[in-house]
Each structure stands twice: as structure tokens, then as C-alpha cells.
Design an enzyme around this catalytic site. Structure first.
Site, PDB file in Angstrom:
ATOM      1  N   GLY A   1      -8.073  -6.454   5.142  1.00 37.76           N
ATOM      2  CA  GLY A   1      -7.956  -5.214   4.383  1.00 37.76           C
ATOM      3  C   GLY A   1      -6.678  -5.118   3.575  1.00 37.76           C
ATOM      4  N   CYS A   2      -5.863  -6.161   3.617  1.00 39.09           N
ATOM      5  CA  CYS A   2      -4.643  -6.151   2.807  1.00 39.09           C
ATOM      6  C   CYS A   2      -4.870  -6.992   1.552  1.00 39.09           C
ATOM      7  CB  CYS A   2      -3.485  -6.748   3.582  1.00 39.09           C
ATOM      8  SG  CYS A   2      -3.085  -5.843   5.073  1.00 39.09           S
TER       9      CYS A   2
END
Lengths: 145, 406
Positions: free
Chosen positions: A50-51
Site C-alpha cells: 500500500g505504499c
């Protein structure tokens, strides 16, 4: 220091900054100073999903305290990660699990970071709490035996 | 109408926005373009004065909305120079249109061992639907490689084409690098090999003229929001004989002729592929975006965009430690770049603090980034309303990035 005392200290530091440049200089400096992770821990399993940039998180137990270590390819993210480590690393699982991370909002960092990046940070907090929960169970089992 | 940048900028109220006390510099046009005031006004007018469900109602509002909806179809037909409005299908966007073709044409006409040819430049939306199809049907996905400039290696394309190739699906213009692909050549060669061709035109339509008949494309897909129109609306152009042979995509209202519990017969083209209440408001509004774009002085606009591209390329190359990724001779006004020892995300964050909007990351083209061995790039993508002064702002913004991070 308790988790909240550390958070308050960070908030006080941020109140001293006059503009975004000072704020980001500070975060970048934190990023540069963070030791990072040994290559053996930069594994696929330790990557936070999710980064936009890759963030690795590793945890281990020292006594009844959870120690976090982390690294990122991007320096500003690494600085933010450094702040999360400062706040959450070295505390017991219960302390970590019962924490409300108000410093992110109070330092104005959530508004300075776009949704996608905040989500990355949110994923990291979630992962840190998941580790804490795991270690809590482990410690409880050890105490029973 | 001659091209006048100052007049043009006035058509886009959002450009006056201030971010952290600085005037917005919007260089994320490849992600989505801004909307001229006429488009926003059209949307408001629709909801305020003729909102109704279309095609079935017999009352005044329904007739008016239906006429406006179909007016967009006519405008799109003319814009792409399709032979007929039956060949223009409204979708929710480019991704939706590609999925439609993969699910209907793909599932009906492709079988085990058939090959689908894409390229390294593709957006994930032109990779994943085909991978899903391959997994289900046992087809094989092959990839045309690119050279270090970001151009397709056409000799490799020729070599990959065979009688096994049943479908070639390539991007007209690369969203990440700006490369304009020689789609005329690709279509001609693919047809000679007996394959059908889908062209992903999402990035192309706002920059270069498209004539689907001249190209002889079998399918051509695009999104309204990259063409000064609203989000949630896209176009699938397909040759009539192909659309006729394809089964419907989704089932429901609007796409039927007659329904009994025993059997349903389907509506004629283009409605066969438009199940359910469509995105009426945005489809209607899209016409206003096309009318606006059509009225611009195209020659002046292209010259301006080219000047922006050349100027940005020159200025960026002069910055020490900056490397441009994608140097195809034929490019639209997109510059993707990396900076030595600085992560693209850091570039994006520091630029954002200065009110400059660029896109950083992999641009939904992870295999392409892997090809260049980089995690991602920073991408400045220009629209006609951008200026050289804004590029100067980007350059000084990047100097600050270097000061902070190098």
C-alpha cells in the site's frame, strides 16, 4: 517515556516550525539518520503493502517489549517511518495496541500527505499493531507454561 | 480561431486555484485533464433542467435527455470518423471498454493455444484483462519489446506475429513515456497475419487526430476524462461486423429486445452492449467537451504542446542528475524523468509542497518500469493550457528538491 509523552514531544517540536520547508527538512533529516534495516530483513514478507515506495518492517521481542526496525527507499517516507518507530518501538504489546496515534493529525502531517501515501503509513501502523497482537499472544502462552 | 493561451486558460477556472499560497501548476494531465467551464455548466444544466432516464420514457424530459445522449454518440462518431453510430458504444472508461472486448470477443473467438500480442508499454488495464482471458482459455500472451528510447522494436513485432496471433492489443500513445506508436503499421501487419487489433487510445485522443477508418482499427477505446470531459465515461469503437458477432457483455435493461423466462432476444447495436441505466449526465456532458476541443485551433495547439515538450526536455536535461526516461522521436507532450539518488515519491512530495502537481510512481505500468530497472518516475504531462512559465516553476521546484534531498 510513555507513548503519549513521546507523541507530545513530537507535536511540540513541530509547533516550532514556521513553514513547510523547516518541517520537511526535519523529516528528511530523520530519514537520513535512521539506521535502516540490514539486507537480510529486506524480504518480500517484510514489505508493507500500500505504499508508493517500498517500506520494510521487522519486529522482535526484547523481554516484554516489542522492538521495531524499518527502512524505506524514499527518504521522506523513511523520516515518517522513523517517527513511528520513535513512538511505538520499545513498548509492551498492550501499550502499542491501546495507543491512539494523535500526533499524525496534530503535526499536520496527514494533510500534507496525499491519500495514497497516508494509506501507506496507515498500513504500517496496522502492521505494527498486528505484530504487537502476535507478541501479546506469545507472551501470554509463555507465562502460562 | 487562432491559439491564444491566455484566453484558453480563462476557460479552466481550476487553474486559478492556490495551493499553500502558490498558484497551482497542474502537470498531471495524462492522469486526467481539467474541465473547461462549458463542460461543468453543461452538467449543471442537465441536472437542473432535463434530468430523466433515457430511451424508454415518452415524456418531454425523457425525450430531451435521450436526444442529447444520442447527440453525443453522433459527435463521437464524427470525432473518430467511424462509419456509423452503431459502432460507438458507451462504457465507463477505457478499462471497461477493454474488459468488454476481452469478455465478449475474447471468450467467443479465442481458444487454447491462440496468441494475444501486447507491448511492454501497456497500462495494466491493457495487460490484466488479457491475462485473465489467457488463464481461462489457455491462450498465450506475448509481448513486443521496446528499445532504450521507449520505442517498440518493430522487427520483434514482425517476428512475434504468426498465424497463431489472433489479437493484437497495443497502446496508441504511452501514458508513462509519451511514445507515439506506429499503429498504422501494426494494424496493417496484424491484419496480414489474420489478427484483429485493439488500439488503446486513452492518451492519444487529446494530442493527435484519430481516424478509425483510415487506421482500419478493429477496436479503438478511449476515456472522456482525459479529453476535457467528465470521469466515468468512455468509448468503445468496434467495427460493425465484429460487434454484431460478439455476444452481449452485461445483461439487464436497455440491452434487450424481448424478455420471457424461457428466452431473451437482444437489442440491436449499439444498445446490445449498454445494459442498465447508463451514465447519462456524463455522456451528455462529454459532447460539450468534444465541441470545445473541436473548436480549438489544432495546429496552434500542437505547436504549443510541442514547444512545451521541447522546452521542458531542454531544461530538464540541463539539470545535473536528471535523466529523462523515454526519448522516442515521436512523442506527445509527456516527460518522465528520474533524479540521481532521489526516489520519485520524494520528488512528488516536495513539488506538491510548492503547488506543483506531477505524477510519481509506476504509472500503472509496472512491467515497463521493470524494463528500465527503476521503481518509477516523476512524470510531467502537459495540456494546451500549460505554459513555459509553469515549466520554469517546475525547474525551480526541482532545484529545491535537489537542495533538500541530494
Amino acid at each position: 517515556m510513555s507513548i503519549n509523552e513521546i507523541q507530545d514531544e513530537i507535536i511540540e517540536t513541530f509547533e516550532l516550525f514556521d513553514d513547510w520547508e523547516e518541517k520537511y527538512e526535519y523529516i528528511i533529516d530523520l530519514g537520513k539518520k535512521l539506521a535502516g534495516l540490514d539486507d537480510q530483513y529486506k524480504t518480500e514478507d517484510n514489505i508493507i503493502k500500500g505504499c508508493q515506495s517500498v517500506v520494510w518492517l521487522h519486529a522482535h521481542l526484547e523481554g516484554d517489549k516489542v522492538i521495531f526496525e524499518a527502512d524505506s527507499q524514499a527518504i521522506i517516507v523513511k523520516g515518517l517511518v522513523s517517527m513511528l518507530l520513535k513512538v511505538l518501538s520499545g513498548h509492551t504489546p498492550d501499550e502499542i495496541l491501546n495507543t491512539d496515534l494523535y500526533f499524525i493529525e496534530k503535526t499536520g502531517l496527514s494533510s500534507h500527505l496525499a491519500q495514497t501515501r497516508s494509506n501507506g503509513l496507515a498500513s504500517m501502523v496496522k502492521q505494527m499493531k498486528a505484530y504487537a497482537l502476535g507478541y501479546k499472544t506469545l507472551l501470554e502462552k509463555q507465562n502460562q507454561s | 480561431m487562432s491559439f491564444d493561451i491566455n484566453t484558453l486558460r480563462k476557460d479552466f477556472p481550476i487553474l486559478e486555484t492556490e495551493i499553500s499560497g502558490r498558484k497551482l501548476v497542474y502537470f498531471d494531465n495524462a492522469a486526467t485533464t481539467q474541465k473547461p467551464a462549458v463542460v461543468v455548466k453543461a452538467l449543471e444544466t442537465y441536472y437542473d433542467s432535463y434530468n430523466a432516464n433515457i430511451h424508454r420514457g415518452i415524456h418531454y424530459l425523457a425525450e430531451k435527455a435521450t436526444a442529447a445522449f444520442e447527440e453525443t454518440r453522433k459527435t463521437v462518431r464524427a470525432f473518430l470518423n467511424a462509419a456509423s453510430t452503431e459502432e460507438i458504444i458507451f462504457t465507463y472508461g477505457t478499462t471497461d471498454a477493454i474488459n468488454l472486448v476481452a469478455y465478449t470477443y475474447g471468450r467467443k473467438f479465442l481458444k487454447e493455444g491462440d496468441e494475444i500480442l501486447i507491448s511492454t508499454l501497456e497500462h495494466h488495464s491493457n495487460i490484466v484483462p488479457w491475462q485473465m482471458l489467457c488463464e481461462e482459455k489457455g491462450c498465450v500472451l506475448k509481448v513486443i519489446p521496446i528499445d532504450d528510447n521507449g520505442d517498440l522494436i518493430l522487427e520483434e513485432f514482425d517476428r512475434l506475429l504468426s498465424e497463431k496471433t489472433k489479437l493484437v492489443s497495443v497502446v496508441h500513445v504511452s501514458n508513462a513515456l509519451g511514445t507515439i506508436n506506429p499503429v498504422e503499421y501494426i494494424i496493417q501487419k496484424a491484419h496480414e497475419a489474420g489478427a484483429k487489433v485493439l488500439i488503446d487510445g486513452a492518451q492519444a485522443c487529446s494530442h493527435i487526430p484519430v481516424d478509425v477508418q483510415q487506421l482500419d482499427a478493429d477496436f479503438y477505446v478511449l476515456s472522456a476524462h482525459k479529453l476535457f470531459g467528465p470521469t466515468g465515461t468512455g468509448i468503445l469503437y468496434g467495427k460493425k461486423e465484429l460487434l454484431l458477432a460478439m455476444p452481449p457483455f452485461r445483461g439487464g435493461g436497455e440491452m434487450i429486445k424481448e424478455v420471457t423466462f424461457e428466452k431473451t432476444t437482444y437489442a440491436d447495436l449499439p444498445y446490445k452492449f449498454e445494459a442498465g441505466t447508463p451514465n447519462i449526465a456524463d455522456v451528455i456532458t462529454f459532447k460539450y467537451a468534444l465541441d470545445y476541443f473541436n473548436a480549438l485551433d489544432k495546429e496552434g495547439l500542437r505547436r504549443h504542446e510541442h514547444e512545451l515538450l521541447d522546452y521542458a526536455t531542454e531544461k530538464l536535461e540541463a539539470l545535473e542528475g536528471v535523466k529523462i526516461i523515454g526519448k522516442a522521436p515521436q512523442k506527445i507532450s509527456v516527460v518522465s524523468f528520474v533524479m540521481e539518488n532521489i526516489h520519485p515519491q520524494d520528488i512528488g512530495i516536495i513539488l506538491d509542497q510548492q503547488g506543483i502537481a506531477v505524477r510519481t510512481g509506476h504509472h500503472c505500468t509496472q512491467p515497463l518500469m521493470q524494463r528500465f530497472g527503476i521503481p518509477g518516475t516523476a512524470r510531467a504531462s502537459f495540456a494546451p493550457y500549460n505554459t513555459k512559465e509553469e515549466i520554469d516553476a517546475l525547474i525551480s521546484g526541482l532545484l529545491k528538491v535537489k537542495k533538500f534531498l541530494a
